[in-house]
Scaffold this motif. Structure first.
Motif, short mmCIF file in Angstrom:
data_model
loop_
_atom_site.label_atom_id
_atom_site.label_comp_id
_atom_site.label_asym_id
_atom_site.label_seq_id
_atom_site.Cartn_x
_atom_site.Cartn_y
_atom_site.Cartn_z
N SER A 380 -2.32 8.66 -12.28
CA SER A 380 -0.98 8.69 -12.82
C SER A 380 -0.34 7.33 -12.72
N GLN A 381 0.89 7.27 -13.29
CA GLN A 381 1.67 6.04 -13.22
C GLN A 381 2.18 5.79 -11.81
N PHE A 382 2.17 6.82 -10.94
CA PHE A 382 2.69 6.68 -9.58
C PHE A 382 1.74 5.91 -8.67
N GLU A 383 0.48 5.77 -9.07
CA GLU A 383 -0.55 5.25 -8.18
C GLU A 383 -0.19 3.89 -7.61
N GLY A 384 -0.01 2.89 -8.48
CA GLY A 384 0.28 1.54 -8.03
C GLY A 384 1.66 1.41 -7.42
N VAL A 385 2.63 2.17 -7.99
CA VAL A 385 4.01 2.10 -7.50
C VAL A 385 4.08 2.57 -6.04
N PHE A 386 3.42 3.68 -5.74
CA PHE A 386 3.49 4.21 -4.38
C PHE A 386 2.79 3.27 -3.39
N ALA A 387 1.68 2.70 -3.79
CA ALA A 387 0.95 1.80 -2.90
C ALA A 387 1.83 0.64 -2.46
N MET A 388 2.55 0.04 -3.43
CA MET A 388 3.42 -1.10 -3.10
C MET A 388 4.62 -0.62 -2.26
N TRP A 389 5.23 0.51 -2.66
CA TRP A 389 6.40 1.01 -1.94
C TRP A 389 6.05 1.35 -0.49
N PHE A 390 4.90 1.97 -0.26
CA PHE A 390 4.52 2.39 1.09
C PHE A 390 4.34 1.17 2.00
N GLN A 391 3.72 0.12 1.45
CA GLN A 391 3.55 -1.10 2.24
C GLN A 391 4.91 -1.69 2.63
N GLY A 392 5.85 -1.71 1.66
CA GLY A 392 7.17 -2.26 1.95
C GLY A 392 7.96 -1.39 2.92
N PHE A 393 7.85 -0.07 2.77
CA PHE A 393 8.57 0.85 3.66
C PHE A 393 8.06 0.71 5.09
N TYR A 394 6.78 0.55 5.24
CA TYR A 394 6.19 0.41 6.57
C TYR A 394 6.63 -0.90 7.23
N ALA A 395 6.83 -1.95 6.39
CA ALA A 395 7.22 -3.26 6.94
C ALA A 395 8.64 -3.25 7.47
N ILE A 396 9.47 -2.29 7.04
CA ILE A 396 10.85 -2.21 7.52
C ILE A 396 10.89 -1.87 9.01
N TYR A 397 9.83 -1.22 9.50
CA TYR A 397 9.77 -0.79 10.90
C TYR A 397 8.68 -1.56 11.65
N PRO A 398 8.93 -2.84 11.94
CA PRO A 398 7.89 -3.68 12.55
C PRO A 398 7.53 -3.25 13.96
N ASN A 399 8.42 -2.52 14.63
CA ASN A 399 8.14 -2.13 16.01
C ASN A 399 7.42 -0.79 16.11
N HIS A 400 7.08 -0.20 14.98
CA HIS A 400 6.42 1.11 14.97
C HIS A 400 5.01 0.97 14.41
N ASP A 401 4.03 1.40 15.19
CA ASP A 401 2.65 1.37 14.72
C ASP A 401 2.38 2.55 13.78
N TRP A 402 3.05 3.69 14.06
CA TRP A 402 2.87 4.90 13.25
C TRP A 402 4.24 5.42 12.83
N LEU A 403 4.28 6.07 11.64
CA LEU A 403 5.51 6.70 11.15
C LEU A 403 5.24 8.18 10.88
N PRO A 404 6.22 9.05 11.11
CA PRO A 404 6.03 10.48 10.82
C PRO A 404 5.78 10.70 9.32
N ILE A 405 4.76 11.49 9.00
CA ILE A 405 4.44 11.76 7.59
C ILE A 405 5.61 12.46 6.91
N SER A 406 6.29 13.36 7.64
CA SER A 406 7.41 14.10 7.05
C SER A 406 8.52 13.14 6.62
N THR A 407 8.74 12.09 7.41
CA THR A 407 9.78 11.12 7.07
C THR A 407 9.40 10.32 5.83
N VAL A 408 8.17 9.86 5.76
CA VAL A 408 7.70 9.09 4.61
C VAL A 408 7.78 9.94 3.35
N LYS A 409 7.39 11.18 3.42
CA LYS A 409 7.42 12.06 2.25
C LYS A 409 8.86 12.28 1.79
#
Length: 449
Positions: A380-409
């Protein structure tokens, strides 16, 4: 007891030992042609055994040569004599138009391959085609007027996957076929015993039957072989390798000649391979010889899927895969299957149901290139968009090695980065998951170096 009176005994000395100096003097006369044999009887028997062994070796070598010829797609009894080319000028060749049973879909005088995924509706389409051949009813898209009806014709049916009584006849009845015009090949009789039909061994018998029907003025217009893979083995090739083009051509090409001789449409049913990302031409189960031998390749499959909704499970597509036909239909037929009651079981009074196709529209936008795989195209068209967004969202929390899946969703859906349907199907492709103290956590997958 054995009489040893006349048996030669070697001379002995005073001590009872063989006197080798006198052996040659006492030996009886011997025919030099006996060689190392004791007598002529033994020599004749030995010569006979030697000849028999040579004949056995010759037969074994001949059988080996035949197997190798068949493996390479050559006739088993082909001559080793020099071969010469045969020429003709095309200046005097008269052109012939293809005669179609169903224009753009099923030609007469050729093999049509009908392929599809399991449960896609191949048998339902085949039932409808048989109905229109045996009744002369108009084809899908033709106006239902008196001039559109054709002369009813007969169908020869060879099938092994479905029970005739429980599946085939109810399905043909649901489609409105004239069953009197359908003749089933149940098998073959050999020395008083029923045997399995073979496309290698029983071609001549089918040819004889088609000739008799033609001479009686009641020819067959179509031959169904369902599935073709069940009838490939025979006496010459006990096991046919579906990936060996030479073997498949050896079996299939004589049937193409049969189709041309009797101007009959042969429909061979087969399955798609499981690799849904390959092109339609390469998804046909087995060797490319299947595709190369057929004039028409029709595919039956589910209708297009979208990210937001699943299609009606009864919504299907019937597509002409070979795009180089001059009479190409110009699109694919959308249809859906409907379940109807066709009768009552005389044994127990239970109703009998079967499916038939209801034709919707010929969609010019449906092509083999747009219908690859179960998802029918890229994820789908979401494939590349989500990959970039997820990387950026994860970078907002530099002090966290893991994030809750429920929060990301929750955030991804709120920001409309993806749809809920896409998340359920594809989000796991982009994240590494781990259960930490009872909570499922995630982080972006690390690309391999």
């Amino acid at each position: 007891m054995v009489d040893l009176t006349n048996v030669w005994k070697p001379p002995v000395d005073a001590n009872g030992h063989i006197d080798w100096t006198k052996v040659d003097e006492t030996l009886p006369p011997r025919d030099p042609e006996l060689g190392f044999h004791l007598n002529w009887k033994e020599k004749v028997e030995w010569e006979q055994a030697r000849v028999k062994l040579m004949e056995q070796n010759a037969r074994a070598e001949e059988a080996k040569t035949k197997r190798e010829r068949m493996r390479r797609g050559l006739p088993a009894d082909a001559s080793d004599a020099p071969r010469e080319l045969v020429f003709r000028s095309l200046g005097g060749v008269q052109m012939h138009a293809i005669e179609w049973l169903w224009t753009g879909w099923i030609p007469k005088g050729y093999i049509t391959l009908m392929a599809g995924e399991t449960g896609a509706g191949k048998s339902t389409i085949l039932g409808d085609v048989t109905s229109r051949v045996t009744t002369g009813a108009p084809w899908p898209g033709e106006y239902d007027c008196p001039n559109a009806w054709r002369k009813p014709e007969r169908v020869l049916w060879l099938g092994s996957e479905d029970s005739i009584e429980e599946m085939t006849v109810p399905r043909l009845t649901a489609c409105g076929a004239n069953l009197a015009n359908v003749v089933e090949i149940q098998g073959v009789m050999q020395e008083g015993k029923r045997n399995t039909f073979s496309m290698q061994d029983d071609l001549e018998a089918v040819s004889k039957g088609l000739a008799e029907a033609r001479d009686m003025g009641n020819p067959f217009a179509m031959l169904v072989i369902d599935p073709v893979t069940s009838y490939l083995p025979g006496q010459k090739l006990r096991r046919v390798d579906l990936n060996d083009a030479g073997q498949l051509r050896t079996v299939l090409e004589p049937w193409l000649i049969l189709a041309q001789t009797y101007n009959i449409a042969i429909i061979c049913v087969t399955h798609f391979a499981k690799d849904t990302n390959r092109s339609m031409l390469h998804r046909v189960l087995g060797s490319s010889a299947f595709v190369q031998t057929c004039r028409s390749l029709c595919a039956v499959m589910e209708q297009l899927r979208t990210e937001e909704e699943e299609p009606d499970p009864h919504a299907k597509v019937f597509m002409q895969v070979k795009m180089n036909l001059p009479e190409h239909p110009g699109g694919a037929w959308k249809f859906h299957t409907e379940r109807v009651e066709v009768g009552v079981d005389h044994r127990n009074g239970k109703p009998i149901y079967a499916t038939r196709p209801a034709w919707d529209e010929l969609d010019a936008g449906l092509t083999p290139n747009s219908t690859v795989g179960k998802s029918r195209g890229p994820k789908s068209q979401f494939e590349g968009v989500f990959a970039m967004w997820f990387q950026g969202f994860y970078a907002i929390y530099p002090n966290h090695d893991w994030l809750p899946i429920s929060t990301v969703k929750q955030v991804a859906l709120q920001e409309k980065v993806v749809s809920a349907s896409w998340w359920d199907k594809h989000s796991a492709d982009h994240m590494q998951k781990e259960n930490i103290k009872g909570t499922w956590m995630c982080r972006p997958k690390v690309s391999p170096a």
